[in-house]
Design a protein around this motif. Structure first.
Motif, PDB file in Angstrom:
ATOM      1  N   TYR A 160      66.696 -17.155  56.500  1.00 15.72           N
ATOM      2  CA  TYR A 160      66.707 -18.297  55.596  1.00 15.72           C
ATOM      3  C   TYR A 160      68.039 -19.008  55.735  1.00 15.72           C
ATOM      4  CZ  TYR A 160      62.730 -16.005  53.388  1.00 15.72           C
ATOM      5  OH  TYR A 160      61.508 -15.431  53.155  1.00 15.72           O
ATOM      6  N   VAL A 161      68.009 -20.321  55.796  1.00 17.28           N
ATOM      7  CA  VAL A 161      69.231 -21.120  55.791  1.00 17.28           C
ATOM      8  C   VAL A 161      69.224 -21.927  54.499  1.00 17.28           C
ATOM      9  CG1 VAL A 161      70.573 -22.891  56.933  1.00 17.28           C
ATOM     10  CG2 VAL A 161      69.279 -21.241  58.300  1.00 17.28           C
ATOM     11  N   ILE A 162      70.198 -21.632  53.647  1.00 17.39           N
ATOM     12  CA  ILE A 162      70.304 -22.298  52.352  1.00 17.39           C
ATOM     13  C   ILE A 162      71.716 -22.844  52.237  1.00 17.39           C
ATOM     14  CG2 ILE A 162      70.141 -22.026  49.843  1.00 17.39           C
ATOM     15  CD1 ILE A 162      68.280 -19.597  50.416  1.00 17.39           C
ATOM     16  N   ASP A 163      71.844 -24.122  52.043  1.00 22.06           N
ATOM     17  CA  ASP A 163      73.152 -24.785  51.952  1.00 22.06           C
ATOM     18  C   ASP A 163      74.047 -24.428  53.141  1.00 22.06           C
ATOM     19  OD1 ASP A 163      72.454 -26.076  49.607  1.00 22.06           O
ATOM     20  OD2 ASP A 163      73.280 -24.488  48.339  1.00 22.06           O
ATOM     21  N   GLY A 164      73.464 -24.360  54.328  1.00 22.66           N
ATOM     22  CA  GLY A 164      74.223 -24.094  55.539  1.00 22.66           C
ATOM     23  C   GLY A 164      74.559 -22.635  55.776  1.00 22.66           C
ATOM     24  N   LYS A 165      74.163 -21.732  54.875  1.00 23.96           N
ATOM     25  CA  LYS A 165      74.428 -20.307  55.046  1.00 23.96           C
ATOM     26  C   LYS A 165      73.138 -19.617  55.484  1.00 23.96           C
ATOM     27  CE  LYS A 165      77.822 -20.276  51.329  1.00 23.96           C
ATOM     28  NZ  LYS A 165      78.150 -19.734  49.999  1.00 23.96           N
ATOM     29  N   GLU A 166      73.252 -18.752  56.513  1.00 23.31           N
ATOM     30  CA  GLU A 166      72.081 -18.066  57.035  1.00 23.31           C
ATOM     31  C   GLU A 166      71.986 -16.669  56.436  1.00 23.31           C
ATOM     32  OE1 GLU A 166      70.942 -18.492  61.261  1.00 23.31           O
ATOM     33  OE2 GLU A 166      71.068 -16.299  61.274  1.00 23.31           O
ATOM     34  N   TYR A 167      70.828 -16.374  55.828  1.00 30.04           N
ATOM     35  CA  TYR A 167      70.591 -15.078  55.202  1.00 30.04           C
ATOM     36  C   TYR A 167      69.460 -14.360  55.925  1.00 30.04           C
ATOM     37  CZ  TYR A 167      72.969 -17.302  51.225  1.00 30.04           C
ATOM     38  OH  TYR A 167      73.865 -17.947  50.417  1.00 30.04           O
ATOM     39  N   ASP A 168      69.586 -13.039  56.080  1.00 33.10           N
ATOM     40  CA  ASP A 168      68.467 -12.231  56.556  1.00 33.10           C
ATOM     41  C   ASP A 168      67.476 -12.075  55.417  1.00 33.10           C
ATOM     42  OD1 ASP A 168      69.488 -11.734  59.078  1.00 33.10           O
ATOM     43  OD2 ASP A 168      70.614  -9.985  58.378  1.00 33.10           O
ATOM     44  N   GLU A 169      66.224 -11.867  55.763  1.00 35.80           N
ATOM     45  CA  GLU A 169      65.197 -11.650  54.742  1.00 35.80           C
ATOM     46  C   GLU A 169      65.559 -10.461  53.861  1.00 35.80           C
ATOM     47  OE1 GLU A 169      60.433 -11.318  54.598  1.00 35.80           O
ATOM     48  OE2 GLU A 169      61.460 -10.241  56.178  1.00 35.80           O
ATOM     49  N   CYS A 170      66.119  -9.427  54.454  1.00 37.95           N
ATOM     50  CA  CYS A 170      66.451  -8.233  53.684  1.00 37.95           C
ATOM     51  C   CYS A 170      67.529  -8.512  52.638  1.00 37.95           C
ATOM     52  CB  CYS A 170      66.913  -7.113  54.602  1.00 37.95           C
ATOM     53  SG  CYS A 170      65.612  -6.478  55.671  1.00 37.95           S
ATOM     54  N   ALA A 171      68.314  -9.579  52.801  1.00 34.60           N
ATOM     55  CA  ALA A 171      69.381  -9.882  51.851  1.00 34.60           C
ATOM     56  C   ALA A 171      68.834 -10.101  50.452  1.00 34.60           C
ATOM     57  CB  ALA A 171      70.166 -11.109  52.301  1.00 34.60           C
ATOM     58  N   PHE A 172      67.626 -10.604  50.312  1.00 39.09           N
ATOM     59  CA  PHE A 172      67.058 -10.894  49.006  1.00 39.09           C
ATOM     60  C   PHE A 172      66.093  -9.805  48.525  1.00 39.09           C
ATOM     61  CE2 PHE A 172      67.840 -15.050  51.039  1.00 39.09           C
ATOM     62  CZ  PHE A 172      68.829 -15.497  50.181  1.00 39.09           C
ATOM     63  N   CYS A 173      65.839  -8.811  49.360  1.00 37.47           N
ATOM     64  CA  CYS A 173      64.837  -7.793  49.033  1.00 37.47           C
ATOM     65  C   CYS A 173      65.427  -6.751  48.087  1.00 37.47           C
ATOM     66  CB  CYS A 173      64.322  -7.121  50.288  1.00 37.47           C
ATOM     67  SG  CYS A 173      62.999  -5.948  49.923  1.00 37.47           S
ATOM     68  N   ARG A 174      64.667  -6.419  47.034  1.00 39.50           N
ATOM     69  CA  ARG A 174      65.128  -5.467  46.034  1.00 39.50           C
ATOM     70  C   ARG A 174      64.532  -4.078  46.247  1.00 39.50           C
ATOM     71  NH1 ARG A 174      63.015  -7.407  40.962  1.00 39.50           N
ATOM     72  NH2 ARG A 174      64.197  -5.695  40.129  1.00 39.50           N
ATOM     73  N   ALA A 175      63.722  -3.908  47.273  1.00 34.20           N
ATOM     74  CA  ALA A 175      62.995  -2.648  47.454  1.00 34.20           C
ATOM     75  C   ALA A 175      63.816  -1.586  48.169  1.00 34.20           C
ATOM     76  CB  ALA A 175      61.718  -2.915  48.240  1.00 34.20           C
ATOM     77  N   SER A 176      63.611  -0.358  47.753  1.00 33.60           N
ATOM     78  CA  SER A 176      64.061   0.787  48.529  1.00 33.60           C
ATOM     79  C   SER A 176      62.977   1.008  49.572  1.00 33.60           C
ATOM     80  CB  SER A 176      64.181   2.011  47.614  1.00 33.60           C
ATOM     81  OG  SER A 176      64.396   3.163  48.376  1.00 33.60           O
ATOM     82  N   CYS A 177      63.332   0.981  50.858  1.00 30.83           N
ATOM     83  CA  CYS A 177      62.303   1.078  51.894  1.00 30.83           C
ATOM     84  C   CYS A 177      62.820   1.889  53.074  1.00 30.83           C
ATOM     85  CB  CYS A 177      61.868  -0.314  52.340  1.00 30.83           C
ATOM     86  SG  CYS A 177      63.016  -1.113  53.466  1.00 30.83           S
ATOM     87  N   PRO A 178      61.933   2.263  54.000  1.00 32.52           N
ATOM     88  CA  PRO A 178      62.344   3.090  55.132  1.00 32.52           C
ATOM     89  C   PRO A 178      63.277   2.389  56.122  1.00 32.52           C
ATOM     90  CG  PRO A 178      59.947   3.128  54.862  1.00 32.52           C
ATOM     91  CD  PRO A 178      60.480   2.082  53.941  1.00 32.52           C
ATOM     92  N   SER A 179      63.369   1.050  56.088  1.00 33.07           N
ATOM     93  CA  SER A 179      64.130   0.349  57.128  1.00 33.07           C
ATOM     94  C   SER A 179      65.612   0.189  56.804  1.00 33.07           C
ATOM     95  CB  SER A 179      63.517  -1.023  57.397  1.00 33.07           C
ATOM     96  OG  SER A 179      63.608  -1.842  56.258  1.00 33.07           O
TER      97      SER A 179
END
Length: 183
Positions: free
Chosen positions: A80-99
């Motif tokens: 995701y690019v928001i206001d010129g900053k690039e974020y990974d999808e995982c940056a917003f994820c709240r889940a505990s997951c295997p990855s």
């Protein structure tokens, strides 16, 4: 009450403004101290239910608090690019997951989930919100009408599976039998 009936429920949430976060990590420290045993005896950010996804060179600080458990990895990895900053999808994820390793108790591997500091003593609002001097975190409550659910066993099953993976099924069974004999 039968399944499908509606009831009112208070939804508690922490609103996050990443533009206000300065990456100080006070939220992580107070969270881990509150959940230490005994309380406030130590702080270990790995035990915190809130984590700041940081990339100081890109001026990216995203506080994320632990949510539900995901037993499988996501199929995609979007950016995701928001206001010129690039974020990974995982940056917003709240889940505990295997990855990834965040939101897992470091000793047992059990998933961590934010409890809004409702443990003893219950707090008026989560401590991470109280300690956020930049006001990047805001506590909100709202009432919603939700369908009545039957008891969800998936959280218990996930926790037991983590213990089986770490200690083996026979050791877990032996421990439960030993604990049941103490009563």
């Amino acid at each position: 009450m039968s399944c499908g009936d509606k009831k009112k429920k208070i939804i508690k949430t922490i609103k996050i403004d990443p533009d206000k976060c300065n990456g100080c990590r006070a939220c992580e420290i107070i969270c881990s101290a509150f959940h230490a045993t005994p309380k406030y005896s130590s702080n270990n950010i790995a035990r915190s239910r809130i984590r700041v996804i940081r990339d100081p060179l890109k001026d990216i600080y995203v506080p994320v608090y632990a949510g539900e458990i995901a037993t499988a990895e996501c199929m995609g990895r979007d950016k995701y690019v928001i206001d010129g900053k690039e974020y990974d999808e995982c940056a917003f994820c709240r889940a505990s997951c295997p990855s990834r390793n965040i939101f897992k108790e470091p000793d047992s591997g059990l998933p961590l989930k934010c409890d809004m500091c409702e443990d003893d003593p219950p707090q008026k609002e989560p401590l991470c919100v109280q300690w956020c001097l930049a006001e990047a975190l805001t506590y909100e409550e709202r009432e919603e009408e939700v369908e009545e659910e039957e008891a969800n066993m998936s959280d218990m099953e996930t926790g037991l599976q983590s213990l089986v993976d770490k200690y083996g099924l026979q050791n877990l069974v032996d421990t439960i039998i030993r604990m049941s004999r103490k009563d």
